[in-house]
Design a protein around this motif. Sequence first.
Motif, mmCIF file in Angstrom:
data_model
loop_
_atom_site.group_PDB
_atom_site.id
_atom_site.type_symbol
_atom_site.label_atom_id
_atom_site.label_comp_id
_atom_site.label_asym_id
_atom_site.label_seq_id
_atom_site.Cartn_x
_atom_site.Cartn_y
_atom_site.Cartn_z
ATOM 1 N N HIS A 137 12.362 21.180 44.249
ATOM 2 C CA HIS A 137 13.378 20.476 43.447
ATOM 3 C C HIS A 137 14.027 19.352 44.264
ATOM 4 N N ASP A 139 17.975 18.164 45.028
ATOM 5 C CA ASP A 139 19.338 18.666 44.836
ATOM 6 C C ASP A 139 20.085 17.852 43.785
ATOM 7 N N HIS A 226 12.017 18.886 47.795
ATOM 8 C CA HIS A 226 11.890 19.832 48.906
ATOM 9 C C HIS A 226 11.894 21.260 48.376
HETATM 10 FE FE FE2 Z 1 17.765 22.188 47.671
#
Ligand code: FE2
Length: 252
Positions: A137, A139, A226
Motif C-alpha cells: 500500500h 500510506d 511498500h
Molecule cells: Fe505503511
Amino acid sequence: MSYYQNKMRDKNILELKDGSGFFTLKINKDELEILRNIVNEHFHKVIKTNYPNLNFNTKINEYHKISEKVEHNKIWPMVSRVLSEEKYNQFLKFELIDRLSKMFGKFSISDENKLGYGELVWRLVRPNKKDDVGPIHCDKWFWDLNPNHYVPENCERVKCWISLWCDNKNGLQVYPKSQLKNFNYKSEKRHGYMKPIFDHSNIESFMEKQNCDPGTVIIFNDKLLHGGVVNEGLQTRVSMEFTMFVNRKKFN
Ligand SMILES: [Fe+2]
C-alpha cells in the motif's frame, strides 16, 4: 549547519521527492538498545495484563515460540502497540530525532488515534506467518480515505520505519520511484475505518526487499508503495514506525 550537512539534507530530500522515494539511516547502538528494551518491556506488559498467570521470560524476538499460548489475533490491536507518552518524550531526546530535524527542520509526529501525543507504534511479524504481514500500500491512501485524521496545514507526511530485530532482508520491501506514479485502488470500511483494497499482482515484480539489519531506519515518501516482507528468518521481526509532519517549505 555546515556545508556538508546542508548538502546531505538536500540530497536526502531530493531522493525522497524525485529519486527512489526513500533513503536509509542507521540509529546509533545505544539508542537501538534503549528502544529494544522499551519495546520488549511494553510487550511483556501487554501479555501480563492479558494473561496474569502466564509466566515466561521469552524475549520479544522469540515471541513465535510462545505465541500459541496467547490469542495472537486479539491482544495486539494497534492501540496496544503504541508507546506511552513517557517513552515518546524519551524518544524525542534521541540523537536520531536531532538528525531528522537537521534534515527536515522542526517536525511533529502524527497522532491519528488522538492520544494527545505522537504515536510510535511497534509491530510483530513471526517467521513464516503470511497473515502477520499486511498488503502492499501507500500510506497516503489511508490518510485520503480517512480525512478526519488530522494533518497540520502546510505539512507533508514522511514515514519513518525502524528495524529493531530482523534477519537481513526479511523486513520492508518498497517499489522504488512509485511515489512518482498513480495507482488505482478501491476501498472498504472495516471496524469503522476506511481501508484501501489494492490488486498488487501487477507490481510484485517491482518490489525490492531492503537490507533491514537491526538499527536500520528507512525514511520514505507517503506515496511510496511498500509492505512488510513475509518473514523467512528465524526470529520474530520487531519494527517501530511513525509519521512525521514536515513543513512543506523544507520539503520543496
Ligand atoms: Fe505503511
